[in-house]
Design a protein around this motif. Structure first.
Motif, short mmCIF file in Angstrom:
data_model
loop_
_atom_site.label_atom_id
_atom_site.label_comp_id
_atom_site.label_asym_id
_atom_site.label_seq_id
_atom_site.Cartn_x
_atom_site.Cartn_y
_atom_site.Cartn_z
N GLY A 1 0.80 -1.22 0.00
CA GLY A 1 0.00 0.00 0.00
C GLY A 1 0.83 1.27 0.00
O GLY A 1 0.29 2.37 -0.06
N LYS A 2 2.16 1.15 0.05
CA LYS A 2 3.04 2.32 0.05
C LYS A 2 3.60 2.57 -1.34
O LYS A 2 3.97 1.64 -2.06
CB LYS A 2 4.22 2.11 1.01
CG LYS A 2 3.83 1.77 2.43
CD LYS A 2 3.20 2.93 3.14
CE LYS A 2 2.95 2.61 4.61
NZ LYS A 2 2.22 3.68 5.28
N THR A 3 3.68 3.83 -1.72
CA THR A 3 4.27 4.22 -3.00
C THR A 3 5.61 4.90 -2.72
O THR A 3 5.68 5.84 -1.94
CB THR A 3 3.35 5.18 -3.77
OG1 THR A 3 2.13 4.51 -4.08
CG2 THR A 3 4.00 5.65 -5.07
N VAL A 4 6.66 4.39 -3.36
CA VAL A 4 8.02 4.88 -3.12
C VAL A 4 8.66 5.27 -4.45
O VAL A 4 8.68 4.48 -5.39
CB VAL A 4 8.89 3.81 -2.44
CG1 VAL A 4 10.27 4.38 -2.11
CG2 VAL A 4 8.22 3.26 -1.18
N ILE A 5 9.18 6.48 -4.52
CA ILE A 5 9.94 6.92 -5.69
C ILE A 5 11.42 6.78 -5.35
O ILE A 5 11.87 7.26 -4.31
CB ILE A 5 9.64 8.39 -6.06
CG1 ILE A 5 8.19 8.55 -6.48
CG2 ILE A 5 10.59 8.88 -7.16
CD1 ILE A 5 7.78 9.99 -6.73
N VAL A 6 12.17 6.11 -6.24
CA VAL A 6 13.61 5.97 -6.05
C VAL A 6 14.30 6.50 -7.30
O VAL A 6 14.11 5.98 -8.39
CB VAL A 6 14.02 4.49 -5.83
CG1 VAL A 6 15.53 4.40 -5.57
CG2 VAL A 6 13.24 3.87 -4.68
N THR A 7 15.09 7.55 -7.15
CA THR A 7 15.84 8.07 -8.30
C THR A 7 17.10 7.21 -8.50
O THR A 7 17.67 6.71 -7.54
CB THR A 7 16.24 9.55 -8.12
OG1 THR A 7 17.19 9.67 -7.06
CG2 THR A 7 15.02 10.41 -7.82
N GLY A 8 17.49 7.04 -9.76
CA GLY A 8 18.66 6.22 -10.05
C GLY A 8 18.47 4.78 -9.62
O GLY A 8 19.39 4.15 -9.10
N ASP B 1 4.48 7.99 -0.45
CA ASP B 1 4.84 7.71 0.94
C ASP B 1 6.31 7.98 1.22
O ASP B 1 6.67 8.43 2.30
CB ASP B 1 4.50 6.26 1.27
CG ASP B 1 3.00 6.01 1.19
OD1 ASP B 1 2.28 6.45 2.09
OD2 ASP B 1 2.56 5.42 0.19
N VAL B 2 7.16 7.69 0.22
CA VAL B 2 8.60 7.89 0.41
C VAL B 2 9.22 8.38 -0.89
O VAL B 2 8.94 7.85 -1.96
CB VAL B 2 9.31 6.58 0.83
CG1 VAL B 2 10.79 6.86 1.15
CG2 VAL B 2 8.63 5.92 2.02
N LEU B 3 10.05 9.41 -0.78
CA LEU B 3 10.87 9.87 -1.90
C LEU B 3 12.32 9.61 -1.52
O LEU B 3 12.81 10.13 -0.52
CB LEU B 3 10.65 11.36 -2.16
CG LEU B 3 11.64 12.03 -3.13
CD1 LEU B 3 11.54 11.43 -4.53
CD2 LEU B 3 11.40 13.54 -3.18
N VAL B 4 13.01 8.79 -2.33
CA VAL B 4 14.41 8.49 -2.06
C VAL B 4 15.26 9.18 -3.13
O VAL B 4 15.27 8.77 -4.29
CB VAL B 4 14.69 6.97 -2.06
CG1 VAL B 4 16.15 6.70 -1.72
CG2 VAL B 4 13.77 6.25 -1.08
#
Length: 201
Positions: A41-48, A124-127
């Motif tokens: 249920g969590k959406t996480v963006i990970v750059t690179g 939920d999270v931006l990395v």
């Protein structure tokens, strides 16, 4: 278990090193295990997210059933990485979305954020993981020295443009991946673009 603790443990390679020094190997491994579905249920963006720490993190999040948005400059490489991660995650896994993001182009950052703000109901999270290091002196599309532009300015604009959605998704997190090399860095405010003197390191 809080998202902040999960991301800090997965991203921080130093955490594992500390655990190995403080605890026997088996005990450290137990401390870094999370139950399946911990990120459902969590959406996480990970750059690179197509290589290195970003790929490793995205793969682990996928195993924990997160919806992972891989924000990458090289789409073919990102698609290959996504296939690898899906295969390694097994039948029970989250979702992977591959999106183009070139942090050396503020135009690309704006386009990416427009799409995310339009298509995603929450983050939920931006990395902020992507980065370049020891590259020959080059400039971004907008005329900034490449390391400054990609590692700092691109991520700053990305975070700024996604901040409202992150706030609306509270409790959300922003994770910035760095290294101990910051100890050797200094900011020359008289020559921010390193046009007078450039040291790739």
């Amino acid at each position: 278990m809080s998202t902040a603790v999960l991301i800090a443990a997965v991203v921080g390679g130093g955490v594992l090193l500390v655990m190995r020094r403080l605890f026997p190997r088996r005990e450290a491994a137990k401390l870094l295990r999370y139950p399946a579905g911990a990120m459902r249920g969590k959406t996480v963006i990970v750059t690179g997210a197509n290589s290195g720490i970003g790929k490793a993190l995205a793969g682990e999040l996928l195993k924990l059933h997160a919806r992972v948005i891989m924000a990458c400059r090289d789409l073919p490489s990102a698609e290959d990485a996504a296939r690898d991660m899906r295969r390694e995650a097994g039948p029970e896994q989250g979702e992977v979305v591959v999106k183009h993001l070139d942090l050396a182009s503020l135009r690309s950052v704006r386009k990416f954020c427009e799409e995310v703000n339009k298509e995603e109901s929450k983050i939920d999270v931006l990395v902020n993981n992507a980065g370049v290091f020891q590259c020959p002196y080059t400039k971004t599309e907008d005329g900034f020295e490449m390391q400054l532009g990609v590692n700092h300015l691109g991520h700053f604009l990305l975070t700024h443009l996604l901040l409202d959605l992150l706030k609306a998704s509270a409790p959300s997190r922003i994770v910035v991946v760095s290294s101990k090399l910051y100890k050797h860095g200094r900011v020359n405010f008289e020559d921010l673009n390193s046009e007078q003197s450039y040291d790739a390191a």
